[in-house]
Motif scaffolding. Structure first.
Motif, PDB file in Angstrom:
ATOM      1  N   GLU A 110      35.019 -44.724  14.433  1.00  0.00           N
ATOM      2  CA  GLU A 110      35.224 -44.666  15.894  1.00  0.00           C
ATOM      3  C   GLU A 110      36.625 -44.165  16.219  1.00  0.00           C
ATOM      4  O   GLU A 110      36.834 -43.337  17.079  1.00  0.00           O
ATOM      5  CB  GLU A 110      35.055 -46.071  16.492  1.00  0.00           C
ATOM      6  N   ARG A 111      37.614 -44.710  15.468  1.00  0.00           N
ATOM      7  CA  ARG A 111      39.012 -44.331  15.743  1.00  0.00           C
ATOM      8  C   ARG A 111      39.255 -42.880  15.403  1.00  0.00           C
ATOM      9  O   ARG A 111      39.908 -42.147  16.138  1.00  0.00           O
ATOM     10  CB  ARG A 111      39.960 -45.209  14.918  1.00  0.00           C
ATOM     11  N   LEU A 112      38.683 -42.456  14.273  1.00  0.00           N
ATOM     12  CA  LEU A 112      38.858 -41.057  13.878  1.00  0.00           C
ATOM     13  C   LEU A 112      38.234 -40.140  14.914  1.00  0.00           C
ATOM     14  O   LEU A 112      38.770 -39.098  15.249  1.00  0.00           O
ATOM     15  CB  LEU A 112      38.230 -40.809  12.493  1.00  0.00           C
ATOM     16  N   LYS A 113      37.083 -40.555  15.428  1.00  0.00           N
ATOM     17  CA  LYS A 113      36.385 -39.780  16.444  1.00  0.00           C
ATOM     18  C   LYS A 113      37.263 -39.642  17.699  1.00  0.00           C
ATOM     19  O   LYS A 113      37.385 -38.591  18.284  1.00  0.00           O
ATOM     20  CB  LYS A 113      35.081 -40.498  16.799  1.00  0.00           C
ATOM     21  N   PHE A 114      37.913 -40.760  18.048  1.00  0.00           N
ATOM     22  CA  PHE A 114      38.788 -40.751  19.216  1.00  0.00           C
ATOM     23  C   PHE A 114      39.933 -39.745  19.012  1.00  0.00           C
ATOM     24  O   PHE A 114      40.202 -38.909  19.855  1.00  0.00           O
ATOM     25  CB  PHE A 114      39.343 -42.158  19.450  1.00  0.00           C
ATOM     26  N   PHE A 115      40.585 -39.804  17.820  1.00  0.00           N
ATOM     27  CA  PHE A 115      41.687 -38.875  17.550  1.00  0.00           C
ATOM     28  C   PHE A 115      41.199 -37.440  17.592  1.00  0.00           C
ATOM     29  O   PHE A 115      41.842 -36.554  18.113  1.00  0.00           O
ATOM     30  CB  PHE A 115      42.300 -39.151  16.173  1.00  0.00           C
ATOM     31  N   ARG A 116      40.029 -37.218  17.015  1.00  0.00           N
ATOM     32  CA  ARG A 116      39.473 -35.869  16.988  1.00  0.00           C
ATOM     33  C   ARG A 116      39.217 -35.349  18.397  1.00  0.00           C
ATOM     34  O   ARG A 116      39.568 -34.237  18.751  1.00  0.00           O
ATOM     35  CB  ARG A 116      38.180 -35.883  16.172  1.00  0.00           C
ATOM     36  N   ASP A 117      38.656 -36.241  19.253  1.00  0.00           N
ATOM     37  CA  ASP A 117      38.329 -35.827  20.621  1.00  0.00           C
ATOM     38  C   ASP A 117      39.564 -35.444  21.430  1.00  0.00           C
ATOM     39  O   ASP A 117      39.511 -34.564  22.273  1.00  0.00           O
ATOM     40  CB  ASP A 117      37.575 -36.939  21.360  1.00  0.00           C
TER      41      ASP A 117
ATOM     42  N   TYR B 160      34.329 -38.438  25.236  1.00  0.00           N
ATOM     43  CA  TYR B 160      35.746 -38.726  25.448  1.00  0.00           C
ATOM     44  C   TYR B 160      35.962 -39.253  26.872  1.00  0.00           C
ATOM     45  O   TYR B 160      36.729 -40.197  27.089  1.00  0.00           O
ATOM     46  CB  TYR B 160      36.562 -37.459  25.184  1.00  0.00           C
ATOM     47  N   LEU B 161      35.231 -38.678  27.818  1.00  0.00           N
ATOM     48  CA  LEU B 161      35.304 -39.176  29.203  1.00  0.00           C
ATOM     49  C   LEU B 161      34.807 -40.622  29.263  1.00  0.00           C
ATOM     50  O   LEU B 161      35.392 -41.461  29.941  1.00  0.00           O
ATOM     51  CB  LEU B 161      34.425 -38.324  30.123  1.00  0.00           C
ATOM     52  N   ILE B 162      33.715 -40.880  28.536  1.00  0.00           N
ATOM     53  CA  ILE B 162      33.147 -42.239  28.551  1.00  0.00           C
ATOM     54  C   ILE B 162      34.134 -43.229  27.929  1.00  0.00           C
ATOM     55  O   ILE B 162      34.374 -44.309  28.451  1.00  0.00           O
ATOM     56  CB  ILE B 162      31.791 -42.265  27.814  1.00  0.00           C
ATOM     57  N   ARG B 163      34.754 -42.795  26.823  1.00  0.00           N
ATOM     58  CA  ARG B 163      35.716 -43.685  26.169  1.00  0.00           C
ATOM     59  C   ARG B 163      36.937 -43.931  27.037  1.00  0.00           C
ATOM     60  O   ARG B 163      37.659 -44.897  26.838  1.00  0.00           O
ATOM     61  CB  ARG B 163      36.147 -43.108  24.828  1.00  0.00           C
ATOM     62  N   ASN B 164      37.175 -43.030  27.959  1.00  0.00           N
ATOM     63  CA  ASN B 164      38.341 -43.188  28.846  1.00  0.00           C
ATOM     64  C   ASN B 164      37.909 -43.398  30.284  1.00  0.00           C
ATOM     65  O   ASN B 164      38.549 -42.904  31.212  1.00  0.00           O
ATOM     66  CB  ASN B 164      39.229 -41.951  28.742  1.00  0.00           C
ATOM     67  N   GLU B 165      36.803 -44.101  30.412  1.00  0.00           N
ATOM     68  CA  GLU B 165      36.261 -44.368  31.735  1.00  0.00           C
ATOM     69  C   GLU B 165      37.364 -44.934  32.631  1.00  0.00           C
ATOM     70  O   GLU B 165      38.138 -45.782  32.206  1.00  0.00           O
ATOM     71  CB  GLU B 165      35.121 -45.392  31.625  1.00  0.00           C
ATOM     72  N   GLY B 166      37.451 -44.444  33.823  1.00  0.00           N
ATOM     73  CA  GLY B 166      38.494 -44.970  34.717  1.00  0.00           C
ATOM     74  C   GLY B 166      39.724 -44.072  34.725  1.00  0.00           C
ATOM     75  O   GLY B 166      40.574 -44.186  35.600  1.00  0.00           O
TER      76      GLY B 166
ATOM     77  N   LYS C   5      41.137 -41.099  35.811  1.00  0.00           N
ATOM     78  CA  LYS C   5      40.771 -40.070  36.796  1.00  0.00           C
ATOM     79  C   LYS C   5      41.351 -38.707  36.431  1.00  0.00           C
ATOM     80  O   LYS C   5      40.803 -37.669  36.790  1.00  0.00           O
ATOM     81  CB  LYS C   5      41.271 -40.477  38.176  1.00  0.00           C
ATOM     82  N   GLU C   6      42.473 -38.735  35.720  1.00  0.00           N
ATOM     83  CA  GLU C   6      43.150 -37.487  35.344  1.00  0.00           C
ATOM     84  C   GLU C   6      42.247 -36.634  34.443  1.00  0.00           C
ATOM     85  O   GLU C   6      42.112 -35.430  34.637  1.00  0.00           O
ATOM     86  CB  GLU C   6      44.453 -37.882  34.606  1.00  0.00           C
ATOM     87  N   ILE C   7      41.605 -37.301  33.473  1.00  0.00           N
ATOM     88  CA  ILE C   7      40.741 -36.558  32.539  1.00  0.00           C
ATOM     89  C   ILE C   7      39.519 -36.019  33.284  1.00  0.00           C
ATOM     90  O   ILE C   7      39.122 -34.872  33.106  1.00  0.00           O
ATOM     91  CB  ILE C   7      40.307 -37.450  31.350  1.00  0.00           C
ATOM     92  N   LYS C   8      38.938 -36.878  34.130  1.00  0.00           N
ATOM     93  CA  LYS C   8      37.779 -36.443  34.933  1.00  0.00           C
ATOM     94  C   LYS C   8      38.135 -35.214  35.754  1.00  0.00           C
ATOM     95  O   LYS C   8      37.371 -34.265  35.847  1.00  0.00           O
ATOM     96  CB  LYS C   8      37.393 -37.570  35.904  1.00  0.00           C
ATOM     97  N   LYS C   9      39.316 -35.268  36.351  1.00  0.00           N
ATOM     98  CA  LYS C   9      39.750 -34.161  37.211  1.00  0.00           C
ATOM     99  C   LYS C   9      39.915 -32.882  36.394  1.00  0.00           C
ATOM    100  O   LYS C   9      39.527 -31.795  36.839  1.00  0.00           O
ATOM    101  CB  LYS C   9      41.062 -34.544  37.918  1.00  0.00           C
TER     102      LYS C   9
END
Ligand code: URA
Length: 238
Positions: free
Chosen positions: A14-21, A210-216, A218-222
């Protein structure tokens, strides 16, 4: 004991996936060095070369494919789906659990978010074509390996050369690396601008997971929405 080890491994993945994303290449330098589909003989051209196989035949071949180790662990291959002359194509990384079970791309949580993005862009899923870099699920959703990408990417190339989209959106770093020459930067710096692949504009953006993992956030969504608006302008939808 074995369960603890599985849990540890799964957390690490999971962590590696996060770094990759987020495009932290230093973690993956040797694993996901860019593997680009070679340009046609004579160098890059301003329009894509002809396909060498009919798309139906490509999809049948994908469903039978046993060329790489991913075939052993899959329930079924996931060729991709959508309009066969779509003007817009989305390319993700590889099928996850839900996609592997259903044989369809982006049908899990990330897929639901992608569907929302597509609708916000004034398209339906059936209007666009959705596929992945690798067509079989990597075990435990790990990052596809370089050899797996090399073996599988000719299928994607044939899909693109058949469909001939006007714009390709790459979702996340793994997909972006395949299309963007020398894509050594993080997604944050790569996204938001068009690159050229055989005359087809390619827009990299963040992967919906990546958006789901960083839900909330707004900067990434934008940022994703800004990228999609550029795509809409290019396609005359805005
Ligand atoms: N993530 C991907 O990259 N592709 C899918 O099909 C599903 C999730």
């Amino acid at each position: 004991m074995e369960k603890d080890a599985d849990k540890l491994l799964s957390n690490l993945e999971e962590r590696l996936k996060f770094f990759r994303d987020i495009g932290a290449d230093f973690v993956f330098k040797n694993e996901t060095a860019p593997v680009r589909t070679p340009s046609p003989p004579g160098g890059p051209s301003s329009s894509p070369p002809p396909a060498s196989m009919d798309i139906q035949a490509v999809h049948e071949e994908i469903l039978r494919c046993r060329k790489c180790p991913l075939a052993a662990g899959r329930t079924q291959a996931v060729p991709g789906e959508g309009h066969l002359h779509a003007e817009l194509m989305f390319v993700g990384e590889g099928p996850g659990h839900d996609e592997d079970v259903q044989g369809r791309p982006f049908v899990g949580r990330a897929g639901q978010l992608l569907t929302k993005i597509i609708r916000a862009m004034t398209y339906e899923r059936a209007d666009v074509f959705i596929t992945n870099i690798v067509k079989c699920r990597p075990p435990n959703n790990r990052v596809p390996r370089r050899d797996e990408i090399e073996i599988c990417s000719p299928y994607l190339r044939e899909q693109i050369l058949n469909i001939r989209p006007k714009v390709i959106v790459t979702l996340g770093k793994v997909a972006t690396d395949l299309f963007v020459p020398d894509a050594f930067g993080a997604m944050t710096t790569l996204r938001g601008q068009f690159y050229d692949w055989n005359g087809i504009p390619v827009m990299p953006t963040f992967h919906p997971s990546y958006l789901i993992r960083n839900e909330g956030n707004k900067e990434i969504k934008k940022m994703v929405w800004d990228d999609m608006q550029k795509v809409m302008v290019r396609l005359g939808r805005k």
